[in-house]
Design a protein around this motif. Structure first.
Motif, PDB file in Angstrom:
ATOM      1  N   GLN A  76     -30.395  18.480  17.652  1.00  0.00           N
ATOM      2  CA  GLN A  76     -29.972  19.885  17.721  1.00  0.00           C
ATOM      3  C   GLN A  76     -28.748  20.040  18.619  1.00  0.00           C
ATOM      4  O   GLN A  76     -27.805  20.760  18.284  1.00  0.00           O
ATOM      5  N   VAL A  77     -28.783  19.362  19.759  1.00  0.00           N
ATOM      6  CA  VAL A  77     -27.657  19.434  20.688  1.00  0.00           C
ATOM      7  C   VAL A  77     -26.431  18.762  20.085  1.00  0.00           C
ATOM      8  O   VAL A  77     -25.313  19.295  20.143  1.00  0.00           O
ATOM      9  N   GLU A  78     -26.629  17.587  19.486  1.00  0.00           N
ATOM     10  CA  GLU A  78     -25.518  16.841  18.902  1.00  0.00           C
ATOM     11  C   GLU A  78     -24.847  17.606  17.764  1.00  0.00           C
ATOM     12  O   GLU A  78     -23.616  17.600  17.627  1.00  0.00           O
ATOM     13  N   LEU A  79     -25.641  18.248  16.919  1.00  0.00           N
ATOM     14  CA  LEU A  79     -25.122  18.912  15.727  1.00  0.00           C
ATOM     15  C   LEU A  79     -24.806  20.390  15.957  1.00  0.00           C
ATOM     16  O   LEU A  79     -24.076  21.007  15.165  1.00  0.00           O
ATOM     17  N   GLY A  80     -25.385  20.958  17.010  1.00  0.00           N
ATOM     18  CA  GLY A  80     -25.160  22.375  17.274  1.00  0.00           C
ATOM     19  C   GLY A  80     -25.844  23.287  16.280  1.00  0.00           C
ATOM     20  O   GLY A  80     -25.354  24.388  15.995  1.00  0.00           O
ATOM     21  N   VAL A  81     -26.991  22.833  15.739  1.00  0.00           N
ATOM     22  CA  VAL A  81     -27.759  23.632  14.781  1.00  0.00           C
ATOM     23  C   VAL A  81     -29.231  23.595  15.161  1.00  0.00           C
ATOM     24  O   VAL A  81     -29.680  22.688  15.855  1.00  0.00           O
ATOM     25  N   ASP A  82     -29.972  24.587  14.696  1.00  0.00           N
ATOM     26  CA  ASP A  82     -31.419  24.575  14.906  1.00  0.00           C
ATOM     27  C   ASP A  82     -32.077  23.676  13.862  1.00  0.00           C
ATOM     28  O   ASP A  82     -31.721  23.729  12.677  1.00  0.00           O
ATOM     29  N   LEU A  83     -33.017  22.875  14.282  1.00  0.00           N
ATOM     30  CA  LEU A  83     -33.744  21.992  13.378  1.00  0.00           C
ATOM     31  C   LEU A  83     -35.235  22.283  13.500  1.00  0.00           C
ATOM     32  O   LEU A  83     -35.828  22.100  14.561  1.00  0.00           O
ATOM     33  N   ARG A  84     -35.829  22.740  12.413  1.00  0.00           N
ATOM     34  CA  ARG A  84     -37.253  23.047  12.417  1.00  0.00           C
ATOM     35  C   ARG A  84     -38.059  21.763  12.228  1.00  0.00           C
ATOM     36  O   ARG A  84     -37.531  20.729  11.804  1.00  0.00           O
ATOM     37  N   ASN A  85     -39.342  21.826  12.486  1.00  0.00           N
ATOM     38  CA  ASN A  85     -40.233  20.710  12.174  1.00  0.00           C
ATOM     39  C   ASN A  85     -40.233  20.464  10.667  1.00  0.00           C
ATOM     40  O   ASN A  85     -40.315  21.399   9.873  1.00  0.00           O
ATOM     41  N   GLY A  86     -40.108  19.198  10.272  1.00  0.00           N
ATOM     42  CA  GLY A  86     -40.039  18.845   8.859  1.00  0.00           C
ATOM     43  C   GLY A  86     -38.628  18.769   8.333  1.00  0.00           C
ATOM     44  O   GLY A  86     -38.412  18.356   7.181  1.00  0.00           O
ATOM     45  N   GLN A  87     -37.638  19.146   9.134  1.00  0.00           N
ATOM     46  CA  GLN A  87     -36.242  19.206   8.685  1.00  0.00           C
ATOM     47  C   GLN A  87     -35.698  17.853   8.256  1.00  0.00           C
ATOM     48  O   GLN A  87     -34.832  17.754   7.392  1.00  0.00           O
ATOM     49  N   PHE A  88     -36.202  16.763   8.832  1.00  0.00           N
ATOM     50  CA  PHE A  88     -35.736  15.431   8.465  1.00  0.00           C
ATOM     51  C   PHE A  88     -36.600  14.806   7.368  1.00  0.00           C
ATOM     52  O   PHE A  88     -36.503  13.614   7.099  1.00  0.00           O
ATOM     53  N   GLY A  89     -37.438  15.618   6.751  1.00  0.00           N
ATOM     54  CA  GLY A  89     -38.290  15.118   5.675  1.00  0.00           C
ATOM     55  C   GLY A  89     -39.514  14.385   6.169  1.00  0.00           C
ATOM     56  O   GLY A  89     -40.164  13.666   5.413  1.00  0.00           O
ATOM     57  N   GLU A  90     -39.851  14.598   7.447  1.00  0.00           N
ATOM     58  CA  GLU A  90     -41.007  13.883   8.009  1.00  0.00           C
ATOM     59  C   GLU A  90     -42.315  14.594   7.684  1.00  0.00           C
ATOM     60  O   GLU A  90     -42.381  15.822   7.627  1.00  0.00           O
ATOM     61  N   ASN A  91     -43.347  13.785   7.462  1.00  0.00           N
ATOM     62  CA  ASN A  91     -44.690  14.330   7.258  1.00  0.00           C
ATOM     63  C   ASN A  91     -45.328  14.744   8.572  1.00  0.00           C
ATOM     64  O   ASN A  91     -46.056  15.724   8.626  1.00  0.00           O
ATOM     65  N   LEU A  92     -45.072  13.943   9.610  1.00  0.00           N
ATOM     66  CA  LEU A  92     -45.625  14.218  10.925  1.00  0.00           C
ATOM     67  C   LEU A  92     -44.489  14.437  11.915  1.00  0.00           C
ATOM     68  O   LEU A  92     -43.674  13.536  12.129  1.00  0.00           O
ATOM     69  N   THR A  93     -44.413  15.620  12.478  1.00  0.00           N
ATOM     70  CA  THR A  93     -43.529  15.846  13.610  1.00  0.00           C
ATOM     71  C   THR A  93     -44.385  15.626  14.854  1.00  0.00           C
ATOM     72  O   THR A  93     -45.380  16.329  15.049  1.00  0.00           O
TER      73      THR A  93
END
Length: 222
Positions: A80-97
């Motif tokens: 989030q800090v690197e990209l400057g965007v909000d990232l919700r749980n599951g945003q990277f396609g993960e089953n388990l956050t």
């Protein structure tokens, strides 16, 4: 105590122009659960190990050694800090956050009790154009590779139920030093590490073992 912060699935695949198969299940969203987690079968003919989770590209995702994908909330926060965007749980396609546990330094063959399921660490996530297209990040594959925060795939040794809030307990650590990060580096940027991966035995996906043998054979023949 390490926990499952969020349990995420894609209820269906979505047609997109940036995916290899013309559709993707990467857009995973949090669900209440619990959901059953079980061995899905061989890669290429079966999908996710998480009940109800849709996968479009069975050739490259899902199957026994990629049954469950986990990513740390701490790494999402770093991005989030690197990209400057909000990232919700599951945003990277993960089953388990997850929270409170690091997949990058996990050993291949390490076993985690999550809910009533027993999972075994197998390999890192390798970035692809679908991942880049979904996030809308130019140069994402290179950037993700350089960051070395890939998250981890698991196979399911014992089927069970997983829900948000479940504790994660490491119940076995193998006697070698092959981490998720080492596999990631060996496959993508540091081929000289490939022979060392065999120390992890059959906890590695067959395609990784095949890559090691192929590269070793080429070097011996050259």
């Amino acid at each position: 105590m390490p926990v499952v912060l969020s349990l995420n699935i894609a209820h269906r695949t979505v047609p997109v122009d940036y995916a290899r198969k013309g559709a993707t299940g990467i857009d995973k969203r949090p669900v209440d659960g619990p959901l059953e987690v079980s061995p899905p079968g061989p890669k290429g003919s079966s999908g996710s190990g998480v009940a109800g989770d849709a996968i479009a590209d069975l050739d490259h995702h899902g199957g026994a050694y990629q049954a469950v994908y986990a990513y740390a909330r701490e790494d999402l926060d770093w991005w989030q800090v690197e990209l400057g965007v909000d990232l919700r749980n599951g945003q990277f396609g993960e089953n388990l956050t997850t929270e409170g546990i690091d997949q990058t330094t996990a050993l291949v063959g390490e076993r985690w009790r999550v809910g009533t399921a027993l999972l075994e660490v197998t390999c890192p996530r390798v970035p692809c154009r679908t991942f880049a297209g979904f996030l809308g990040q130019h140069g994402w594959v290179k950037r993700f590779t350089q960051a070395k925060r890939p998250g981890a795939y698991f196979r399911v040794l014992e089927a069970g139920l997983i829900a948000p809030g479940d504790e994660i307990t490491i119940v076995h650590r193998p006697d070698h030093d092959v981490t998720v990060e080492m596999v990631f580096r060996a496959v993508l940027t540091e081929a000289d590490l490939l022979p060392r991966l065999l120390e992890a035995g059959d906890s590695l996906p067959p395609e990784v073992i095949e890559l090691v043998h192929k590269r070793t054979t080429v070097e011996l023949d050259s």
